[in-house]
Enzyme design. Structure first.
Site, PDB file in Angstrom:
ATOM      1  CG  ASN A   9      -1.823   1.365   1.509  1.00 22.57           C
ATOM      2  OD1 ASN A   9      -1.735   2.050   0.522  1.00 22.57           O
ATOM      3  ND2 ASN A   9      -2.309   1.353   2.410  1.00 22.57           N
ATOM      4  CD  GLU A 144      -3.595  -2.250   7.576  1.00 19.96           C
ATOM      5  OE1 GLU A 144      -2.448  -2.815   7.194  1.00 19.96           O
ATOM      6  OE2 GLU A 144      -4.095  -1.223   7.423  1.00 19.96           O
TER       7      GLU A 144
HETATM    8  P1  PGA Z   1       2.515   0.317   7.699  1.00 23.20           P
HETATM    9  O1  PGA Z   1       1.245   0.714   6.892  1.00 23.20           O
HETATM   10  O2  PGA Z   1       3.274  -1.010   6.973  1.00 23.20           O
HETATM   11  O3  PGA Z   1       3.375   1.588   7.425  1.00 23.20           O
HETATM   12  O4  PGA Z   1       2.490   0.309   9.134  1.00 23.20           O
HETATM   13  C1  PGA Z   1       0.495  -0.732   6.846  1.00 23.20           C
HETATM   14  C2  PGA Z   1      -0.989  -0.029   6.211  1.00 23.20           C
HETATM   15  O5  PGA Z   1      -1.386   1.194   6.761  1.00 23.20           O
HETATM   16  O6  PGA Z   1      -1.505  -0.631   5.522  1.00 23.20           O
END
Ligand code: PGA
Length: 222
Positions: A9, A144
């Site tokens: 992402n 998440e």
């Molecule tokens: P991060 O983001 O790996 O930078 O913690 C994950 C996400 O927001 O999908």
């Protein structure tokens, strides 16, 4: 065996098409030998039609819930599908926070994505956000935990595993559940090999080609 999904992402990065192409090409080259996992990159909408490679699938980071019409500034699921993307991230905690997206809006977006033939990757951080998702086929769920995103404080894999089991109980074993939140190449195998997730949603580390490819390679089972 179910497929493993490694989703990058990119959020609102990078700021030029040239940088996006360079990053994408490096990831695609590094992912050449990955056979037993689906590598998916979700860039900003604008770059979707410029990024092509047989090793990588494309996803968007959001879509609107109507197909077309007088909705200034919106981008529909059908448009995304027509740009060659196969996936769409929906309900990301940053959209819930900054765009005030509610579970009902997210549900409408999921329905429109499925109608358009996109696979939604729906982000949740608690069980109540699952309510609207019960009985829907053809989506992926990314667990998440909000307090683990973008700060290097990844969730304890044992706690994440407990949550995965609870989600699975609610939603059924047919749905693949991914983990996201400060994933890097060191901790990635803890979630997939040890804690039983079927993939990862990677934010910050997906902007570093070498690290992202390392994450993907750390999950291959051969
Ligand atoms: P991060 O983001 O790996 O930078 O913690 C994950 C996400 O927001 O999908």
């Amino acid at each position: 065996m179910k497929k493993i999904f490694i989703v990058g992402n990119w959020k609102c990065n990078p700021v030029t098409l040239a940088e996006a192409k360079e990053l994408f090409d490096l990831i695609a080259k590094g992912a050449e030998n990955i056979k037993d996992a689906e590598v998916i990159i979700c860039p900003p909408f604008l770059y979707l039609s410029h990024l092509q490679n047989g090793n990588i699938k494309l996803g968007a980071q959001d879509c609107f819930y109507e197909e077309k019409g007088a909705f200034t500034g919106e981008i529909s699921a059908v448009m995304i599908k027509n740009m060659g993307a196969e996936y769409v991230i929906l309900g990301h905690s940053e959209r819930r926070k900054y765009q005030q997206e509610t579970d009902d809006i997210i549900k409408r977006k999921i329905d429109s994505a499925l109608r358009a033939g996109l696979i939604p990757i729906v982000c949740i951080d608690n069980l109540s956000q699952l309510e609207n998702l019960k009985g829907i086929n053809g989506l992926l769920i990314a667990y998440e935990p909000f307090h683990c995103i973008g700060n290097g404080k990844a969730c304890d894999p044992k706690k994440a595993e407990k949550m995965r089991i609870l989600i699975e109980k609610e939603i059924g074993k047919g749905v693949s559940i991914l983990y996201g939140g400060s994933v890097n190449s060191q901790n990635a195998p803890h979630y997939v090999k040890a804690a039983g997730f079927f993939g990862l949603l990677v934010g910050g580390a997906s902007l570093k080609a070498e690290e992202f490819v390392k994450i993907a390679n750390s999950l291959t089972f051969s």
